[in-house]
Design a protein around this motif. Structure first.
Motif, PDB file in Angstrom:
ATOM      1  N   LEU A  30       0.819  -1.220   0.000  1.00 27.13           N
ATOM      2  CA  LEU A  30       0.000   0.000   0.000  1.00 27.13           C
ATOM      3  C   LEU A  30       0.847   1.262   0.000  1.00 27.13           C
ATOM      4  CD1 LEU A  30      -2.778  -0.850   2.621  1.00 27.13           C
ATOM      5  CD2 LEU A  30      -2.518  -1.646   0.278  1.00 27.13           C
ATOM      6  N   THR A  32       2.597   2.306  -2.362  1.00 26.23           N
ATOM      7  CA  THR A  32       2.741   2.828  -3.715  1.00 26.23           C
ATOM      8  C   THR A  32       1.911   4.098  -3.888  1.00 26.23           C
ATOM      9  OG1 THR A  32       2.342   2.365  -6.040  1.00 26.23           O
ATOM     10  CG2 THR A  32       0.864   1.322  -4.488  1.00 26.23           C
ATOM     11  N   ILE A  33       2.316   4.922  -4.846  1.00 25.73           N
ATOM     12  CA  ILE A  33       1.486   6.069  -5.165  1.00 25.73           C
ATOM     13  C   ILE A  33       0.836   5.886  -6.544  1.00 25.73           C
ATOM     14  CG2 ILE A  33       2.711   7.677  -3.647  1.00 25.73           C
ATOM     15  CD1 ILE A  33       4.299   8.640  -6.058  1.00 25.73           C
ATOM     16  N   LYS A  34       0.876   4.638  -7.030  1.00 31.87           N
ATOM     17  CA  LYS A  34       0.288   4.321  -8.345  1.00 31.87           C
ATOM     18  C   LYS A  34      -0.857   3.309  -8.188  1.00 31.87           C
ATOM     19  CE  LYS A  34       3.442   6.519 -10.816  1.00 31.87           C
ATOM     20  NZ  LYS A  34       2.924   7.864 -10.675  1.00 31.87           N
ATOM     21  N   ARG A  35      -1.650   3.180  -9.255  1.00 36.95           N
ATOM     22  CA  ARG A  35      -2.730   2.193  -9.244  1.00 36.95           C
ATOM     23  C   ARG A  35      -2.321   0.888  -9.914  1.00 36.95           C
ATOM     24  NH1 ARG A  35      -8.294   4.983  -9.593  1.00 36.95           N
ATOM     25  NH2 ARG A  35      -7.661   7.128  -9.384  1.00 36.95           N
ATOM     26  N   GLU A  84      -8.590   0.530  -1.931  1.00 31.46           N
ATOM     27  CA  GLU A  84      -8.980   0.265  -3.326  1.00 31.46           C
ATOM     28  C   GLU A  84      -7.878  -0.519  -4.037  1.00 31.46           C
ATOM     29  OE1 GLU A  84     -11.352   3.459  -4.859  1.00 31.46           O
ATOM     30  OE2 GLU A  84     -10.770   3.016  -6.933  1.00 31.46           O
ATOM     31  N   HIS A  85      -6.750  -0.657  -3.342  1.00 27.09           N
ATOM     32  CA  HIS A  85      -5.672  -1.491  -3.871  1.00 27.09           C
ATOM     33  C   HIS A  85      -6.160  -2.924  -4.091  1.00 27.09           C
ATOM     34  CE1 HIS A  85      -4.161   1.854  -1.516  1.00 27.09           C
ATOM     35  NE2 HIS A  85      -3.026   1.802  -2.174  1.00 27.09           N
ATOM     36  N   TRP A  88      -7.724  -2.960  -7.470  1.00 31.86           N
ATOM     37  CA  TRP A  88      -6.634  -2.674  -8.418  1.00 31.86           C
ATOM     38  C   TRP A  88      -5.767  -3.907  -8.626  1.00 31.86           C
ATOM     39  CZ3 TRP A  88      -5.025   2.413  -5.453  1.00 31.86           C
ATOM     40  CH2 TRP A  88      -5.970   3.416  -5.726  1.00 31.86           C
ATOM     41  N   ASN A 114     -13.820   0.630 -10.925  1.00 31.71           N
ATOM     42  CA  ASN A 114     -12.648   0.146 -11.650  1.00 31.71           C
ATOM     43  C   ASN A 114     -12.981  -0.826 -12.771  1.00 31.71           C
ATOM     44  OD1 ASN A 114     -10.195   1.270 -10.117  1.00 31.71           O
ATOM     45  ND2 ASN A 114     -11.589   0.600  -8.510  1.00 31.71           N
TER      46      ASN A 114
ATOM     47  N   VAL B  36      -2.029   7.007   2.603  1.00 29.25           N
ATOM     48  CA  VAL B  36      -2.061   5.710   1.919  1.00 29.25           C
ATOM     49  C   VAL B  36      -3.120   5.646   0.814  1.00 29.25           C
ATOM     50  CG1 VAL B  36      -2.402   3.223   2.217  1.00 29.25           C
ATOM     51  CG2 VAL B  36      -1.135   4.515   3.924  1.00 29.25           C
ATOM     52  N   PRO B  39      -2.933   9.217  -2.776  1.00 32.90           N
ATOM     53  CA  PRO B  39      -2.093   9.689  -3.886  1.00 32.90           C
ATOM     54  C   PRO B  39      -2.746   9.493  -5.254  1.00 32.90           C
ATOM     55  CG  PRO B  39      -0.978   7.902  -2.656  1.00 32.90           C
ATOM     56  CD  PRO B  39      -2.212   8.272  -1.910  1.00 32.90           C
ATOM     57  N   GLN B  40      -3.400   8.356  -5.434  1.00 31.18           N
ATOM     58  CA  GLN B  40      -4.020   8.090  -6.739  1.00 31.18           C
ATOM     59  C   GLN B  40      -5.214   9.006  -6.986  1.00 31.18           C
ATOM     60  OE1 GLN B  40      -3.392   5.831  -4.340  1.00 31.18           O
ATOM     61  NE2 GLN B  40      -2.016   4.275  -5.160  1.00 31.18           N
ATOM     62  N   GLU B  43      -3.726  12.286  -8.096  1.00 30.56           N
ATOM     63  CA  GLU B  43      -3.203  12.086  -9.449  1.00 30.56           C
ATOM     64  C   GLU B  43      -4.343  12.118 -10.470  1.00 30.56           C
ATOM     65  OE1 GLU B  43      -1.973   8.153 -10.534  1.00 30.56           O
ATOM     66  OE2 GLU B  43      -0.265   8.907 -11.679  1.00 30.56           O
ATOM     67  N   VAL B  79      10.263   4.335   0.658  1.00 33.42           N
ATOM     68  CA  VAL B  79       8.967   4.238  -0.024  1.00 33.42           C
ATOM     69  C   VAL B  79       7.890   4.919   0.823  1.00 33.42           C
ATOM     70  CG1 VAL B  79       7.395   2.728  -1.267  1.00 33.42           C
ATOM     71  CG2 VAL B  79       9.740   1.998  -0.878  1.00 33.42           C
ATOM     72  N   GLN B  83       5.670   8.407   0.038  1.00 35.79           N
ATOM     73  CA  GLN B  83       4.217   8.500   0.128  1.00 35.79           C
ATOM     74  C   GLN B  83       3.809   9.694   1.003  1.00 35.79           C
ATOM     75  OE1 GLN B  83       1.895   5.224   1.942  1.00 35.79           O
ATOM     76  NE2 GLN B  83       0.959   5.007  -0.068  1.00 35.79           N
ATOM     77  N   GLY B 146     -13.532   4.365  -0.906  1.00 35.30           N
ATOM     78  CA  GLY B 146     -12.330   3.998  -1.651  1.00 35.30           C
ATOM     79  C   GLY B 146     -11.665   5.233  -2.252  1.00 35.30           C
ATOM     80  N   THR B 147     -10.520   5.007  -2.865  1.00 37.47           N
ATOM     81  CA  THR B 147      -9.741   6.125  -3.398  1.00 37.47           C
ATOM     82  C   THR B 147     -10.458   6.866  -4.531  1.00 37.47           C
ATOM     83  OG1 THR B 147      -7.697   5.061  -2.733  1.00 37.47           O
ATOM     84  CG2 THR B 147      -7.523   6.697  -4.469  1.00 37.47           C
ATOM     85  N   MET B 414       2.486  -0.920   9.140  1.00 38.14           N
ATOM     86  CA  MET B 414       3.050  -0.429   7.881  1.00 38.14           C
ATOM     87  C   MET B 414       4.384   0.243   8.129  1.00 38.14           C
ATOM     88  SD  MET B 414       0.400   1.277   5.245  1.00 38.14           S
ATOM     89  CE  MET B 414       1.342   1.597   3.752  1.00 38.14           C
TER      90      MET B 414
END
Ligand code: SF4
Lengths: 207, 467
Positions: A30, A32-35, A84-85, A88, A114, B36, B39-40, B43, B79, B83, B146-147, B414
């Protein structure tokens, strides 16, 4: 978002109840900053044996389920964390549809955001599909969103319910934020009205 | 016309528009953001060329990844550091207030919302985090998203929702001495199961709920999600109002008085109907200890680990066997025979000042067992400061507990606070899933008082009879 119309695909079985999103994708993924790129975290702790080698009995490690696009599983799938990971990671692995007798709320919502279709079928029917996916090599199902039906290779058809609005968004792959923004005047009108009733909620909008 | 429940009143006052099929555009008053799940979302906004509609309606804080050791050393894990930096950059970019790691106001997102007076009765509150249900303690409709929905709220200040059903959980009577809100909610989840609340918003009512402090109500509402409900709430009363008064982001002066008048009206009408009602008697609730890998696998401390062989339902039997294997427990073993290696006091469930005061009162003059490693992680920098002003840190340190900086810490591990495989932990957090506190780690959910007693004795004890 990619539209979901009909899908015919290989079925993978996950015979567990109450699968929580900590299991779908553990915390270390978790950060990550990407999907994207989350497939390596999918069911991470269940893929390996205690010594770290791949567990041959776990479905994702079995050649016969490679390329599966439909996951069949048990009650209360996706409970726990809102991450939401989880969808994904499923999507990254290639899953576009999850079939279960019930889902946890937040996960269920997240699927629709998604392009994943969560299908709720009766427990008995899921049991039959699970059995077939476990015993018949290359077992495939067809999921038709428009007709709201899952069809087996023998032509047995299971109907499912789905909220019409969500169905439409998924079917057409709509940008849900864009849809809401079409109601901008209604949102502004609401804010103006509400500001009169509860001005303390709008310190930023009060002049 | 039938009366309205607390939920109905909040929902109805937040409908922007609704479709004939019930699909509703619901206005969201407040959003909390952490590093957590955001970020998406930021983006996505950027990619679509959108800006947040009301940056002032959002409050951000890093909590999940932050180290709980000396902050001046920075974050060793790059990492995690990226974040957290991304959250700071995103918030700066769009003008969202953020409490960074060196800010005394930093802490767990669900602790700082109420602490700052950001959480108010009658509001809709969301966060990309399932324990957003915590804020329902103030008579707010608060739920995790959710995100993609985080992005949706940033862009529009609204969410598309279907009206959930309502469930009343009524707890009457008086709790036994040394039992707490944590025991109530664990007993509820034990009763309704982890999916018992799916599709519902819970309102907690009854004399045992009214008797709880605001901290206790937060503990209670926090774990509504563990019962499957996205939200839990308690109607506001004088305690609620007293808690909010004077908080930095709460309304002041004449606005406060106007708000209070509205907050008083946020009660379920006597003739209102819930879709379901469940009742419990407080006297019958023993201190709870979870024995399995789901919060519904919970039992009174005076009982024994369940025996799958006596279970008629095949699925339940199978799940129980699997859980016992993971937990390294044998059937019929008394709960008080279970020895622990670690004790964690913290998380958005039980890390507020009242929890720490209570824990310290049990730790005072005692020593943590030599076989146990115990730590206390306050929910926010301000709580830590307050606890230190009251000398609680000394009590803990002298008893052999570690005293840490604020954050989520070992609730989900985490950061660097992690259980090793096979380690067993008495934890005041909310989830005992496999690997939640570290791969192979074994979690038992308990109240702060029970956690302290386990730290000192090295195994679970019935806090009601512990001296
Ligand atoms: S303390 Fe635990 S449950 Fe609460 S927000 Fe942090 S990680 Fe989530």
């Amino acid at each position: 978002m990619e539209p979901f119309t009909t899908l015919t695909g290989l079925v993978a079985p996950l015979d567990r109840v109450n699968v929580d999103t900590d299991q779908v994708i553990p915390k270390q993924f978790l950060k990550t900053i990407k999907r994207t790129g989350l497939r390596e975290g999918l069911f991470f702790d269940w893929r390996k044996l205690k010594d770290g080698s791949p567990d041959p009995s776990f479905f994702l490690n079995q050649p016969r389920y490679q390329g599966a696009t439909i996951l069949v599983t048990r009650d209360n799938f996706g409970c726990g964390s809102s991450r939401e990971h989880a969808p994904w990671a499923l999507l990254d692995q290639g899953f576009r549809c999850v079939i279960a007798p019930s889902f946890a709320d937040i996960f269920y919502n997240n699927c629709f955001q998604n392009g994943i279709l969560p299908v709720v079928l009766r427990s008995e029917d899921v049991q039959l599909l699970m059995n077939d996916a476990l015993t018949i090599e290359g077992y495939r199902l067809t999921v038709d969103l428009d007709r709201q039906a899952v069809t087996t290779p023998k032509g047995i058809l299971y109907r499912f319910e789905i909220d019409p609005f969500r169905k439409d968004c998924l079917y057409r792959g709509l940008d849900s934020i864009g849809l809401t923004l079409q109601h901008e005047p209604a949102i502004t009108a609401y804010e103006t009205r509400r500001m009169a009733e509860a001005p303390w909620l709008f310190p930023d909008l009060r002049s | 016309m039938a009366g309205k429940t607390l939920f109905d009143k909040i929902w109805d006052s937040h409908v922007v528009r609704s479709e004939p099929d019930g699909t509703t555009l619901l206005y969201i008053d407040r959003q909390l953001v952490h590093e957590v799940t955001s970020p998406q979302a930021f983006e996505g906004l950027k990619l679509a060329g959108r800006r947040p509609r009301r940056p002032a309606a959002t409050l951000a804080v890093p909590d999940h990844n932050v180290p709980t050791t000396d902050r001046r050393l920075g974050i060793a894990d790059h990492v995690s550091a990226l974040q957290i930096q991304t959250l700071e950059d995103n918030c700066k970019d769009v003008g969202i207030t953020l409490f960074n790691m060196s800010d005394i106001r930093q802490g767990i997102v669900h602790v700082i919302g109420p602490e700052q007076g950001f959480t108010l009765p009658g509001t809709t509150i969301v966060c990309g985090d399932s324990h957003t249900s915590t804020h329902g303690a103030f008579g707010a409709l608060a739920f995790g998203i959710g995100t993609s929905e985080v992005e949706h709220v940033l862009a529009t200040q609204c969410l598309v929702q279907k009206r959930p059903m309502t469930m009343e959980i009524r707890v009457d009577g008086t709790l036994s001495d040394r039992c707490s809100a944590k025991d109530i909610i664990l007993a509820i989840i034990g009763k309704i199961g982890t999916a018992g609340g799916t599709g519902y918003v819970i309102e907690y009512t009854g004399s045992a709920i009214k008797a709880l402090s605001m901290e206790g109500r937060m503990t209670l509402c926090n774990m509504s999600i563990e019962g499957g409900a996205r939200a839990g709430m308690v109607a506001p009363d004088e305690k609620t109002i007293a808690y909010i008064k004077g908080r930095p982001l709460a309304p002041k002066g004449e606005l406060f008085d106007r708000a209070v008048a509205v907050w008083h009206s946020l009660q379920t009408d006597p003739d209102a109907r819930y879709d379901a009602t469940i009742t419990l008697q407080a006297e019958l609730i023993a201190p709870q200890v979870s024995w399995g890998t789901s919060p519904g696998m919970v039992i009174g401390v005076d009982q024994a680990v369940p025996d799958p062989r006596s279970m008629p339902d095949e699925k339940l039997k199978h799940a129980t066997e699997r859980a016992l294997e993971y937990m390294g427990l044998s059937p019929n073993m008394p709960i008080t025979d279970i020895a622990v290696d670690k004790v964690f006091i913290g998380s958005c469930t039980n890390s507020r000042i009242e929890d720490l005061r209570l824990a310290a009162s049990f730790a005072k003059g005692k020593k943590v067992a030599t076989t146990v490693h115990a730590m206390v992680v306050p929910g926010s920098g301000l709580i830590k400061q307050q606890a230190e002003a009251e000398g609680l840190d000394r009590v803990f340190r002298e008893a052999g507990f570690e005293w840490r900086e604020a954050g989520c810490s070992m609730c989900l591990a985490m950061n660097a606070d992690v259980l090793k495989p096979g380690e067993r932990c008495a934890s005041t957090s909310n989830r005992n899933f496999e690997g939640r506190q570290g791969a192979g780690g074994r979690t038992h959910l308990v109240s702060p008082a029970m956690a302290v007693a386990a730290a000192i004795e090295g195994h679970f004890v019935d806090i009601r009879h512990w001296s």
